[in-house]
Design a protein around this motif. Sequence first.
Motif, short mmCIF file in Angstrom:
data_model
loop_
_atom_site.label_atom_id
_atom_site.label_comp_id
_atom_site.label_asym_id
_atom_site.label_seq_id
_atom_site.Cartn_x
_atom_site.Cartn_y
_atom_site.Cartn_z
N ALA A 358 0.82 -1.11 -0.08
CA ALA A 358 0.08 0.01 0.04
C ALA A 358 0.93 1.28 -0.14
N VAL A 359 1.86 1.09 0.66
CA VAL A 359 2.81 2.31 0.79
C VAL A 359 3.50 2.61 -0.56
N VAL A 360 4.07 1.58 -1.13
CA VAL A 360 4.52 1.49 -2.53
C VAL A 360 3.76 2.11 -3.46
N ALA A 361 2.22 1.71 -3.47
CA ALA A 361 1.15 1.95 -4.42
C ALA A 361 1.04 3.56 -4.25
N ALA A 362 0.99 4.08 -3.09
CA ALA A 362 0.81 5.49 -2.73
C ALA A 362 1.71 6.29 -3.22
N LEU A 363 3.15 5.84 -3.19
CA LEU A 363 4.25 6.78 -3.63
C LEU A 363 4.33 6.68 -4.93
N ALA A 374 1.47 7.50 2.77
CA ALA A 374 2.48 6.55 3.10
C ALA A 374 2.93 6.64 4.42
N LEU A 375 3.09 7.96 4.97
CA LEU A 375 3.63 8.03 6.43
C LEU A 375 2.72 7.49 7.26
N GLY A 376 1.25 7.77 6.87
CA GLY A 376 0.41 7.22 8.20
C GLY A 376 0.09 5.89 8.15
N ILE A 377 0.32 5.22 6.97
CA ILE A 377 0.37 3.69 6.97
C ILE A 377 1.52 2.97 7.56
N SER A 378 2.73 3.83 7.48
CA SER A 378 3.93 3.42 8.06
C SER A 378 3.81 3.32 9.75
N ALA A 379 3.15 4.65 10.03
CA ALA A 379 2.85 5.03 11.59
C ALA A 379 2.10 3.83 12.11
N VAL A 380 0.78 3.46 11.42
CA VAL A 380 0.05 2.37 11.97
C VAL A 380 0.83 1.24 11.91
N THR A 381 1.72 1.01 10.96
CA THR A 381 2.37 -0.32 10.91
C THR A 381 3.21 -0.42 12.16
#
Length: 501
Positions: A358-363, A374-381
Amino acid sequence: MSGGGPPAEVLPLPVGTVVRLGRRVRVKDGGRALIGGAPTRVLYLTSAASGLFDGRELTVRDRATAVLADRLLETGIADPVVGSLPSGDPTQVTYVIPVRDRPAQLDRLLHALVVSGPSGSADSADPLGSGDAGGAAPHTVGARVIVVDDASVDVEAMRAVARAHGARLVELAENVGPAGARNAGLQLVTTPFVAFVDSDVVAHPEAVAAMLPHFADARVALVAPRVLGLPGDRGLNWIGRYEDARSSLDLGGDPAIVRQRARVSWVSSTFLLGRVDALADGFSADMRVGEDVDLVWRLADAGLRVRYEPAATVWHEHRTALVTWMARKAFYGTGAHPLAERHPHDIAPAVLAPWSAAVVAALLAQRRWSVPVALGISAVTVWRLAAKLSKSGHPVRVAAGLTASGLLASLVQAMALLLRHWWPAVAIGCLFSARLRRAVLVAHLVDVAIEHRRTRVRLDPVRFALLRRLDDLAYGAGVWVSALRGRSWGALLPDLRRRRP
């Protein structure tokens, strides 16, 4: 005379074995947490277990240390220190050499396998040794050698070379390919170990001597050396210098366990040392490419270990003419579909966790919201992972490190998809999408910068960049040809599952 005491306990590893944490393994929480392995994991140790280490090394002294060392080897967190293992007996090894119409290369290989006396054979730092195979007087190899002639056109030339070196020659009436030829030789092996050696290799007995100690671990079935390029008589051209630094066969200078989804996920049949009773029928005879990968993965699925040992070195005669070089890269790619049929869960060109995908797709979307998402997904992870690391003294810090490592690995895999595995489709997409063109350009520049620095290749960045892309184009073309022939996209689809089934 019968003994009166209880039988000696059989330990997973011999007493005195030393295992060392891998170079990439991180030690946290005062030695109680080890982060790394294949695939990456967090391994927690008790205080007593962490106290058994001397720095980054653990010595097997009793059952407790043997079990811990075995666990570290199995997870890929540690590697055995070869010098601490019992040395093997090279006379218990039979060399099997499949060959077809390569009398000069076969003569060179058999010459290199000569044991010249008590001090050993030619200097292992010099692949060609001090002698010259051409014009040398006939001699007998100091090892058991079975040469399997795979239906050569000039059989008499092969007979003359085998006879000159005292090697046993097995002649096949029909061409069966390298896998079938190796199997034919394997059936005749009577020693506990077999070394499969391609004819375009130069290898000295020291390579086998450096790999044999691994078999002190009863679970080791196969060991592979590091494969370097054979220096040419007139030096290397620019393709040769690229291959010298970025060969498909050179898997680096760090030892590793070899299996699916590990840092080293395969080894080449260029040179393999195996335990005969663990190999069963050997290679899949119907495979003309990828049979080495298939063998490694079948052994791993059977619970056996395959080791990559770069302390052992052999030299391969790389192709340095542009057409033949690209043809070989494409040939490697054509093994994708046959492997996908046999190992559908392991052939994916990229393995991405759902969050990293999902992060790669967003970028890749390259929108205003891309970086915040991307930062939000990473923070949740990080938050979710930290909750699972309750045993850690610093769960958030460790979770952030794991998330960053996972994201970096995912971005590298995404670049490979754009530039290597998916390039035919990406090339068409670039005709219509400026965003995709930008993504490809960035991926190309980052890839070249990283690889040129990492490999320290003796090439300027421009020529290195050109060969790097030609390498990817040829291999990717082979993958697509394979997929189209097999009428399946299995070898082209990424795997988004969290774990291997």
